[in-house]
Design an enzyme around this catalytic site. Structure first.
Site, PDB file in Angstrom:
ATOM      1  N   SER A  33     -96.492  92.451  21.956  1.00 48.53           N
ATOM      2  CA  SER A  33     -95.409  91.559  22.381  1.00 48.53           C
ATOM      3  C   SER A  33     -94.091  91.995  21.746  1.00 48.53           C
ATOM      4  O   SER A  33     -93.948  93.154  21.356  1.00 48.53           O
ATOM      5  CB  SER A  33     -95.752  90.102  22.018  1.00 48.53           C
ATOM      6  OG  SER A  33     -94.862  89.216  22.642  1.00 48.53           O
ATOM      7  N   ASN A  34     -93.132  91.099  21.669  1.00 49.87           N
ATOM      8  CA  ASN A  34     -91.830  91.433  21.079  1.00 49.87           C
ATOM      9  C   ASN A  34     -91.239  90.190  20.420  1.00 49.87           C
ATOM     10  O   ASN A  34     -91.830  89.119  20.452  1.00 49.87           O
ATOM     11  CB  ASN A  34     -90.892  92.020  22.139  1.00 49.87           C
ATOM     12  CG  ASN A  34     -90.646  91.046  23.262  1.00 49.87           C
ATOM     13  OD1 ASN A  34     -90.064  89.992  23.071  1.00 49.87           O
ATOM     14  ND2 ASN A  34     -91.111  91.383  24.465  1.00 49.87           N
ATOM     15  N   HIS A  35     -90.044  90.342  19.860  1.00 54.04           N
ATOM     16  CA  HIS A  35     -89.453  89.297  19.021  1.00 54.04           C
ATOM     17  C   HIS A  35     -88.663  88.235  19.779  1.00 54.04           C
ATOM     18  O   HIS A  35     -87.955  87.456  19.159  1.00 54.04           O
ATOM     19  CB  HIS A  35     -88.507  89.928  18.001  1.00 54.04           C
ATOM     20  CG  HIS A  35     -89.198  90.642  16.891  1.00 54.04           C
ATOM     21  ND1 HIS A  35     -90.122  90.025  16.085  1.00 54.04           N
ATOM     22  CD2 HIS A  35     -89.125  91.923  16.467  1.00 54.04           C
ATOM     23  CE1 HIS A  35     -90.564  90.893  15.190  1.00 54.04           C
ATOM     24  NE2 HIS A  35     -89.981  92.064  15.405  1.00 54.04           N
ATOM     25  N   ALA A  99     -87.762  88.739  27.840  1.00 52.65           N
ATOM     26  CA  ALA A  99     -87.995  90.064  27.261  1.00 52.65           C
ATOM     27  C   ALA A  99     -89.406  90.475  27.681  1.00 52.65           C
ATOM     28  O   ALA A  99     -90.385  90.225  26.973  1.00 52.65           O
ATOM     29  CB  ALA A  99     -87.857  90.018  25.750  1.00 52.65           C
TER      30      ALA A  99
END
Ligand code: CTP
Ligand code: CA
Length: 225
Positions: A33-35, A99
């Site tokens: 995943s991402n932030h 995102a």
């Protein structure tokens, strides 16, 4: 001032907003995943609803409450996000703030991967669908206004102008993420169209969302006159 005091400017319009990260499983307990915090996307959904739009918010996992008068659809993966967006059409406006994870593991293990059982296996990745680009090329159901966000670390304007053209969206809001943006309260963007660039000052994500929502309202106001 020229708008009717009784009717909010986006009344009768349907807006689709994507927000948050996507989460791509590796096995039942691990993911890629991402932030993304979802703050900017949720602020956009809220601002559009405040201007009277019916808002469908397709959201990856975030710890935020759903804004008032917004219909939220929860998803995990990019593929689910794309499906949910297509199911939400028709829409007049699409704003892609999510995102989206650019890749996902090619194989998802149904059982937990155990350490020490074999040599450490690399994780093969495949590219995820590009939801923004796909929405721009969806045919008869294409929203009349499609807006993207772009995170760039270098050559921000050049990359963002190229990105807008490649995706096929009307507007792109480009931010310089070299100084960090994720989870922060404020944001600074360049607003990019086919023939203009506006440098918007640093402002809160809420204020930026309202400025964008007002731009969207005047786009439809001009269309109607
Ligand atoms: N986006 C999307 N689906 C994807 C990837 C991105 O809908 N699979 C959308 C984002 O929501 C954003 C815009 O496309 O509105 C730009 O995202 P960004 O990550 O900056 O661009 P990419 O096309 O993924 O290119 P790169 O990450 O390589 O710069
Ligand atoms: Ca990307």
């Amino acid at each position: 001032a020229c708008l009717s005091p009784h009717k909010k400017p986006l009344t009768g319009r349907h807006a689709l907003v994507t927000a948050g990260p996507t989460v791509e499983p590796i096995d039942p307990v691990r993911f890629l995943s991402n932030h993304s915090s979802g703050l900017q996307g949720y602020a956009v959904a809220k601002a559009l609803a405040q201007l009277g739009a019916a808002v469908t918010l397709v959201s990856g996992p975030v710890s935020l409450t759903t804004p008032e008068n917004v219909t939220r659809i929860n998803v995990q993966t990019a593929q689910q996000m794309k499906e949910a967006c297509i199911s939400a059409l028709p829409a007049d406006i699409a704003v892609c703030v999510a995102a989206v994870s650019d890749w996902r593991p090619k194989h998802v293990s149904v059982v937990k991967n155990k350490k020490g059982t074999s040599s450490l296996a690399p994780i093969d990745l495949v590219e995820n669908p590009d939801i923004l680009r796909d929405l721009c090329h969806i045919g008869a159901q294409r929203p009349s206004l499609v807006v993207g966000f772009a995170a760039e670390t270098d050559h921000v304007l050049k990359h963002a102008q190229e990105k807008r053209r490649k995706k096929g969206c009307e507007w792109l809001l480009a931010n310089d993420v070299s100084q960090g943006v994720f989870g922060q309260e404020s944001n600074r963007v360049h607003f990019i169209t086919e023939d203009t660039i506006e440098d918007w000052p640093t402002m809160s994500k809420e204020a930026l969302a309202m400025q964008l929502a007002q731009k969207i309202a005047s786009f439809f106001h001009q269309q109607d006159t």
